[in-house]
Scaffold this active site. Sequence first.
Site, PDB file in Angstrom:
ATOM      1  CE  LYS A 193      -9.839 -11.554 -21.803  1.00 35.68           C
ATOM      2  NZ  LYS A 193     -11.057 -10.747 -22.014  1.00 35.68           N
ATOM      3  CG  HIS A 197       6.262  -5.605  -4.273  1.00 39.41           C
ATOM      4  ND1 HIS A 197       4.952  -5.518  -3.893  1.00 39.41           N
ATOM      5  CD2 HIS A 197       6.841  -4.426  -3.925  1.00 39.41           C
ATOM      6  CE1 HIS A 197       4.730  -4.338  -3.344  1.00 39.41           C
ATOM      7  NE2 HIS A 197       5.861  -3.650  -3.353  1.00 39.41           N
ATOM      8  CB  CYS A 245       5.412  -4.008   0.365  1.00 33.79           C
ATOM      9  SG  CYS A 245       6.222  -2.421   0.081  1.00 33.79           S
ATOM     10  CE1 TYR A 246       0.805   1.257   5.290  1.00 34.14           C
ATOM     11  CE2 TYR A 246      -0.743  -0.582   5.302  1.00 34.14           C
ATOM     12  CZ  TYR A 246      -0.374   0.674   5.751  1.00 34.14           C
ATOM     13  OH  TYR A 246      -1.163   1.332   6.650  1.00 34.14           O
ATOM     14  CB  SER A 276     -19.339  -9.256 -27.923  1.00 38.20           C
ATOM     15  OG  SER A 276     -18.270  -9.906 -27.252  1.00 38.20           O
ATOM     16  N   GLY A 277     -18.825 -12.285 -29.253  1.00 39.57           N
ATOM     17  CA  GLY A 277     -17.803 -13.028 -29.979  1.00 39.57           C
ATOM     18  C   GLY A 277     -16.433 -12.868 -29.333  1.00 39.57           C
ATOM     19  N   GLY A 278     -16.331 -11.994 -28.332  1.00 41.16           N
ATOM     20  CA  GLY A 278     -15.083 -11.865 -27.574  1.00 41.16           C
ATOM     21  C   GLY A 278     -14.917 -13.068 -26.647  1.00 41.16           C
ATOM     22  CB  VAL A 279     -12.001 -14.227 -24.622  1.00 35.44           C
ATOM     23  CG1 VAL A 279     -11.691 -15.433 -23.754  1.00 35.44           C
ATOM     24  CG2 VAL A 279     -10.982 -14.073 -25.725  1.00 35.44           C
ATOM     25  CG  ASP A 280     -14.183 -11.795 -20.921  1.00 31.28           C
ATOM     26  OD1 ASP A 280     -13.257 -12.626 -20.974  1.00 31.28           O
ATOM     27  OD2 ASP A 280     -14.021 -10.613 -20.578  1.00 31.28           O
ATOM     28  CB  SER A 281     -19.685 -12.602 -24.465  1.00 33.02           C
ATOM     29  OG  SER A 281     -19.222 -12.511 -25.776  1.00 33.02           O
ATOM     30  CB  SER A 282     -16.931 -16.898 -26.778  1.00 28.83           C
ATOM     31  OG  SER A 282     -17.091 -15.943 -27.791  1.00 28.83           O
ATOM     32  N   GLY A 334       0.859  -1.187   0.000  1.00 27.92           N
ATOM     33  CA  GLY A 334       0.000   0.000   0.000  1.00 27.92           C
ATOM     34  C   GLY A 334       0.888   1.226   0.000  1.00 27.92           C
ATOM     35  CD  GLU A 367       3.538  -8.544  -5.236  1.00 29.56           C
ATOM     36  OE1 GLU A 367       4.229  -9.251  -4.467  1.00 29.56           O
ATOM     37  OE2 GLU A 367       3.239  -7.365  -4.990  1.00 29.56           O
TER      38      GLU A 367
END
Length: 509
Positions: free
Chosen positions: A365, A168, A81-82, A222-228, A54, A170
Amino acid sequence: MHELIIVLDFGGQYNQLIARRVRECNVYCEVKSYKTSIEEIKAMNPKGIIFTGGPNSVYLEDSPTISKEIFELGVPVLGICYGCQLMAHLTGGKVSSATVSEYGKTATVFDTDSVLFKGLPAEGNTWMSHTDYISELPEGFKSTAHTADCPVAAMENKERGLYGIQYHPEVMHTENGSEMLRNFLYEACGCKGDWSMSNYAQTAINQVREKVGNGKVLLALSGGVDSSVLAALLSKAVGNQLTCIFVDHGLMRKNEGDEVEAAFADWDVNFVRVNAGERFLGKLAGVTDPETKRKIIGEEFIRVFEDEAKKIGKVDFLAQGTIYPDVIESGAGDAAVIKSHHNVGGLPDYVDFKDIIEPLRLLFKDEVRQLGIELGLADYLVWRQPFPGPGLAIRIIGDITKEKVEILQDADAIFREEITNAGLDRDINQYFAVLTSMKSVGVMGDFRTYDYTLALRGVTTSDFMTADFARIPYDVLDKISSRIVNEVKSINRIVYDITSKPPSTIEWE
Ligand code: XMP
């Protein structure tokens, strides 16, 4: 029920990255605000807790903090960290401001007897970003790593299960950072690693079935990854109780509308494709301003969707492709956030439904893609590169005509085909053509030409927030250039965009 790690967010810029790294270790985690009550945390029954970084100083009055009770739950805690400084501050240590900040890659020495560094090299680079440091260890803690300027680069109190790391782990610049997190999860928290996409797919399907019952579900595809992926999941869960409305605005890439339709041809869903190209072109005629184009398309999308939805009548659920980064960004994991702007451009106002379902809202994603593979979705949908909702409208500078759309579709298809032929399609994260609408003089055979200039854009990026222009080899560019000029009418000049983001953006409008 999965093993759970809670990532408590203290405002650090890498909170999502920490959560992704944990899940990459096959352990499920959720990001929660640091304001989450101890009762709520207890009720979630976590195997471990991670405090994020933070921007504040722990000794200031208004800095984010948490009740000391968190250390008494018998649940291992890792402060980063913080979060590490906060742990020291709350357990009786001292945090002070250093005269020199440590920033960037820093040579670090580790105590390999520590749980966190078990089996790892005793020296390596870590990524530091701090001015405050732990000047006095709390009682019962020992320092388990140090750098030239920082005596406590890591600390632990093994008996109480409390661990802190000043750097960090990560970010990829920290060598073996993921292994250190893995040690915390598996060695300190005793996780077994029960988070996998094949498990998740079945759980999600069951949950959707239970919630939806015999109800009807509507999805804007929409044909995008998420909606497909969402369509695939819902189809497996409720079959033809699902209706997908795919609004083809005529501004997709070449053949893309047919590809999306074909991908769902064998699935058990009601698939409605609306060919609204003429309607969109009509609304866009003569419009040149980028923001106006975007607005017109967003609004028209909703109108077309509503017109179709009205034909179906009342539905019980509207499905949304909200994913976890949207949930986190809109309020540190607070429940019940409905995304107002999705790839379709907004939530339809007049669709009659009683509830929203968002089965992807806990996934990152990369996990959405994995889920798509699990569900058997076509590869070309799962690995589709990002494509803006307004489509080619914002890749044609100035006004849009049917002819220009066709020219751009043809040129863009050749560009993409040659990038794939050259084996570069997984290395370049996004690549496309832009019709500049500028004309210049050329010569073809014995004739003077006066035709369009096409721009090619290719970028490498991990998050699309910043990007570098892709170093496409000259011989590949050469082949692309001659093919486009020979095969596509009305283009006599091609340029390659050599700006990075910033100062440019990836799209031209
Ligand atoms: P810029 O041009 O802002 O683009 O550097 C960053 C990324 O976002 C995509 N993009 C969009 N995606 N709707 C979307 O779903 C949009 O309106 C939109 N505009 C840009 C762009 O393709 C790039 O990947």
